[in-house]
Design a protein around this motif. Structure first.
Motif, PDB file in Angstrom:
ATOM      1  N   VAL A 130       0.843  -1.094  -0.198  1.00 26.39           N
ATOM      2  CA  VAL A 130       0.040   0.184  -0.051  1.00 26.39           C
ATOM      3  C   VAL A 130       0.869   1.221  -0.220  1.00 26.39           C
ATOM      4  O   VAL A 130       1.784   1.428   0.829  1.00 26.39           O
ATOM      5  CB  VAL A 130      -0.931  -0.020   1.287  1.00 26.39           C
ATOM      6  N   ASP A 134       2.514  10.576  -0.214  1.00 33.18           N
ATOM      7  CA  ASP A 134       1.036  11.599  -0.408  1.00 33.18           C
ATOM      8  C   ASP A 134       1.431  12.180  -1.749  1.00 33.18           C
ATOM      9  O   ASP A 134       2.285  13.167  -1.837  1.00 33.18           O
ATOM     10  CB  ASP A 134       0.844  12.546   0.357  1.00 33.18           C
ATOM     11  N   ARG A 295      -4.595   9.248   9.266  1.00 39.84           N
ATOM     12  CA  ARG A 295      -4.673   8.150   8.421  1.00 39.84           C
ATOM     13  C   ARG A 295      -5.410   6.991   8.512  1.00 39.84           C
ATOM     14  O   ARG A 295      -5.622   6.429   9.762  1.00 39.84           O
ATOM     15  CB  ARG A 295      -3.100   7.808   8.089  1.00 39.84           C
ATOM     16  N   SER A 297      -6.816   3.236   6.290  1.00 46.27           N
ATOM     17  CA  SER A 297      -6.601   2.729   5.421  1.00 46.27           C
ATOM     18  C   SER A 297      -7.276   1.149   5.341  1.00 46.27           C
ATOM     19  O   SER A 297      -7.009   0.673   6.445  1.00 46.27           O
ATOM     20  CB  SER A 297      -5.199   2.500   4.941  1.00 46.27           C
ATOM     21  N   SER A 299      -7.051  -2.489   2.933  1.00 43.32           N
ATOM     22  CA  SER A 299      -6.445  -3.239   1.687  1.00 43.32           C
ATOM     23  C   SER A 299      -6.641  -4.733   2.008  1.00 43.32           C
ATOM     24  O   SER A 299      -6.947  -5.366   2.916  1.00 43.32           O
ATOM     25  CB  SER A 299      -4.888  -3.188   1.832  1.00 43.32           C
ATOM     26  N   ALA A 316      -6.200  -1.387  -2.539  1.00 40.23           N
ATOM     27  CA  ALA A 316      -6.420  -0.465  -1.448  1.00 40.23           C
ATOM     28  C   ALA A 316      -7.013   0.799  -1.393  1.00 40.23           C
ATOM     29  O   ALA A 316      -7.104   1.594  -2.478  1.00 40.23           O
ATOM     30  CB  ALA A 316      -5.048  -0.237  -0.865  1.00 40.23           C
ATOM     31  N   LEU A 317      -7.650   1.428  -0.279  1.00 36.96           N
ATOM     32  CA  LEU A 317      -8.129   2.734  -0.257  1.00 36.96           C
ATOM     33  C   LEU A 317      -7.740   3.175   0.922  1.00 36.96           C
ATOM     34  O   LEU A 317      -7.377   2.644   1.915  1.00 36.96           O
ATOM     35  CB  LEU A 317      -9.922   2.441  -0.201  1.00 36.96           C
ATOM     36  N   VAL A 318      -7.176   4.624   0.694  1.00 38.42           N
ATOM     37  CA  VAL A 318      -6.126   5.252   1.723  1.00 38.42           C
ATOM     38  C   VAL A 318      -7.004   6.933   2.088  1.00 38.42           C
ATOM     39  O   VAL A 318      -7.158   7.410   0.941  1.00 38.42           O
ATOM     40  CB  VAL A 318      -4.975   5.324   1.724  1.00 38.42           C
ATOM     41  N   ARG A 320      -6.176  10.413   3.986  1.00 40.90           N
ATOM     42  CA  ARG A 320      -4.855  10.982   4.559  1.00 40.90           C
ATOM     43  C   ARG A 320      -5.151  12.536   4.654  1.00 40.90           C
ATOM     44  O   ARG A 320      -5.832  13.095   3.792  1.00 40.90           O
ATOM     45  CB  ARG A 320      -3.686  10.942   3.697  1.00 40.90           C
ATOM     46  N   THR A 358      -6.820   8.218  -1.583  1.00 37.55           N
ATOM     47  CA  THR A 358      -6.188   7.543  -2.748  1.00 37.55           C
ATOM     48  C   THR A 358      -6.963   5.946  -2.877  1.00 37.55           C
ATOM     49  O   THR A 358      -6.931   5.280  -2.031  1.00 37.55           O
ATOM     50  CB  THR A 358      -4.728   7.016  -2.196  1.00 37.55           C
ATOM     51  N   ARG A 385      -2.865   3.940  -9.754  1.00 35.01           N
ATOM     52  CA  ARG A 385      -3.185   4.871  -8.452  1.00 35.01           C
ATOM     53  C   ARG A 385      -4.095   5.994  -8.977  1.00 35.01           C
ATOM     54  O   ARG A 385      -3.510   6.854  -9.956  1.00 35.01           O
ATOM     55  CB  ARG A 385      -2.091   5.374  -7.868  1.00 35.01           C
ATOM     56  N   ASP A 387      -5.696   9.571  -7.201  1.00 35.89           N
ATOM     57  CA  ASP A 387      -5.653  10.475  -5.908  1.00 35.89           C
ATOM     58  C   ASP A 387      -6.569  11.743  -6.316  1.00 35.89           C
ATOM     59  O   ASP A 387      -6.507  12.256  -7.380  1.00 35.89           O
ATOM     60  CB  ASP A 387      -4.175  11.053  -5.615  1.00 35.89           C
TER      61      ASP A 387
END
Length: 556
Positions: A130, A134, A295, A297, A299, A316-318, A320, A358, A385, A387
């Motif tokens: 992951v 940024d 943060r 996340s 995954s 994955a999903l993040v 931040r 993300t 990816r 963003d």
């Protein structure tokens, strides 16, 4: 890869009377019937049913070494080395130095073999695949905060010092580092710490007895007053992972991480003020400096292995967010502009706030065959990816708690990165191997600048813009919208390779080369221009030694 062992048949004479599994058999070994689901009769023991047991070893094969610059660190007993952040574990790799001008909670500045990677902008960082960097963060494109990692949950760390592996992507200029989380100690672990400056830390870890190290849960709470004025911090971390099997050939992992922190920073002081005794060495001019970070996340991945073929897929999903307030100019940069009303120095406290969502995915297929009496490998993979980024930077009035007097940036960005790579491990003889391939990345930018004009060279005499930011006029007072949208794209093709000669009595000679890139900061994107990259071409030669010495394995 997920490995299923051969089945072991146990003579009935060795079994207990009830036909169960003997007490001295490992609890992780389960009793199963043969694959044919038929009971096999053993003629040698009077017709008793033959009992068959099988065991499953779950794991993932590591990529082949890329030479002397490639270090895979198994934490193990190195966990005894004190560390309060995940970033501090990077110091276990050779040639890595960390500094931190912002105190606890602020990301470390990373130096890799003398290369200043700043707060991660020039080193690709990931946790179990992951991404951590940024994209589009106003503090620096590629800004990486590793404080969310609980140090006790780091099982392995792979550091490549240089862009020599086709799997390395954006930001791998100085190199890359990938953390693998896990907990080998089973059961419940509780740790408490109290130290200088009223520093307190509580850690709770848990991993079930019958599960792999990748099934775990952990919570860490930490606070400190700091070693001087305005250096306190409060940090909370949580992480959980689960590893299981869908079939004998397919395993999966799910992981979730949460983190929040608040910290204060002292900033800088003038040398003459300190020498004159007007301020102490550990004091601060402005107690508003510091920041907050969060943060979250989640995954998941699927891993398939059968014979010489392996396939892997992860998503994955993040989320931040980060806010940093700092003043490193000594209140000297508030320039008097002709259009502004006369003013004194209003202050240079910068308030940067960034928020990112993300979505990422990566996968590969690997084929392993024997040719010319040597094992050969070919891997083809991708990385994607996307963003959504919002960033705003303001200047705050000196002596006021939160009043802004100017806005420098107000950006909303949509950033995409799609990369494809091919990697081969070719063994020509037992002592000559060539590893490498090529990677290509396409990056696209759509940036909406809500504060596109901060100054006018020839303002209108009748309607001057005055002290306002984000102006809606251009030369001579002609109206324009304060917003402006730009888009751009760029492609980078990066060949990479490593030649290994040896081992000869444990000694292997290596030579590596490769190209690496860092994408442009969104605030510098220009309409319809091919987006430039900060790029590097690296060459390296090295020697590795791996052999046994006095019944112990020695590597360097």
């Amino acid at each position: 890869a997920t490995i299923i062992s051969d089945q072991f048949a146990m003579p009935a004479a060795l079994l207990p009377p009830d036909g169960g599994v003997p007490d001295d058999v490992d609890a992780g070994v389960a009793e199963h019937p043969p694959h044919s689901s038929e009971v096999v009769e053993d003629d040698l023991d009077g017709g008793h049913a033959q009992h068959v047991m099988s065991t499953v070893i779950t794991g993932r094969l590591q990529p082949k070494s890329r030479g002397a610059a490639d270090s895979t660190i198994e934490i193990g007993q190195l966990s005894l080395v004190p560390a309060q952040t995940g970033g501090e574990r990077l110091k276990l790799a050779p040639g890595v130095l960390l500094t931190n001008e912002g105190g606890d909670g602020h990301p470390e500045r990373i130096f890799m073999r003398g290369f200043d990677a700043r707060e991660g902008q020039d080193i690709e960082l990931s946790v179990d695949g992951v991404p951590v960097n940024d994209s589009g963060n106003l503090h620096g494109n590629g800004y990486a905060d590793l404080n969310f990692i609980i140090p006790e949950l780091i099982e392995n760390l792979r550091v490549i010092e240089g862009p020599f592996d086709p799997r390395q992507g954006n930001y791998a200029v100085a190199g890359s580092a990938e953390y693998e989380l896990g907990l080998t100690k089973k059961g419940l672990t509780v740790k408490g710490m109290y130290g200088s400056f009223n520093t307190q830390r509580l850690v709770l870890l848990w991993s079930p007895e019958s599960a792999s190290s990748r099934t775990f849960g952990g919570v860490s709470l930490q606070r400190s007053d700091g070693f001087g004025q305005n250096r306190g911090s409060q940090i909370a971390r949580a992480a959980a992972g689960y590893e299981g099997r869908l079939s004998e050939t397919t395993s999966f992992r799910i992981q979730a991480i949460g983190y929040t922190a608040g910290f204060r920073s002292a900033g800088v002081i003038r040398d003459d003020d300190f020498r004159a005794g007007r301020i102490g060495f550990f004091d601060t001019y402005d107690a508003r400096q510091g920041g907050e970070a969060t943060r979250a996340s989640v995954s998941g991945d699927l891993h398939y292995h059968l014979g010489g073929f392996t396939a892997h897929q992860q998503a994955a999903l993040v989320f931040r967010s980060s806010r940093v307030r700092e003043n490193f100019t000594g209140f000297l940069s508030d320039v008097q502009l002709p259009r502004q009303a006369p003013h004194g120095q209003r202050g240079d406290l910068i308030d940067r706030d960034s928020e990112l969502i993300t979505l990422s995915a990566r996968g590969y297929g690997k084929l392993r065959k024997r040719f010319f009496e040597q094992s050969q490998e070919l891997e083809v993979g991708y990385f994607a990816r996307y963003d959504l980024v919002k960033g705003q930077q303001q200047r705050l009035l000196g002596g006021d708690s939160n009043t802004p007097y100017a806005k420098d940036y107000d950006l909303s960005s949509r950033l995409s990165d799609i990369g494809l790579y091919a990697d081969a491990n070719l063994s020509f003889t037992p002592w000559l191997s060539l590893r490498g391939g090529v990677r290509a990345d396409l990056l696209t930018y759509v940036v909406n600048n809500a504060c596109a004009v901060n100054d006018v060279r020839r303002p209108s005499a009748s309607t001057p813009p005055g002290d306002a930011s984000c102006l809606s006029q251009r030369d001579f007072g002609q109206y324009r919208e304060p917003t402006e949208r730009v888009s751009a794209f760029g492609t980078a093709v990066m060949p990479r390779g490593t030649l290994l000669i040896g081992p000869f009595k444990g000694v292997t000679i290596t030579g590596s080369f490769g190209d690496g890139v860092r994408s442009i900061d969104p605030q510098f994107v220009t309409e319809n221009k091919e987006t430039p990259f900060a790029s590097v071409r690296a060459w390296e030669g090295g020697v590795m030694y791996a052999d046994k010495f006095l019944d112990d394995r020695v590597d360097f």
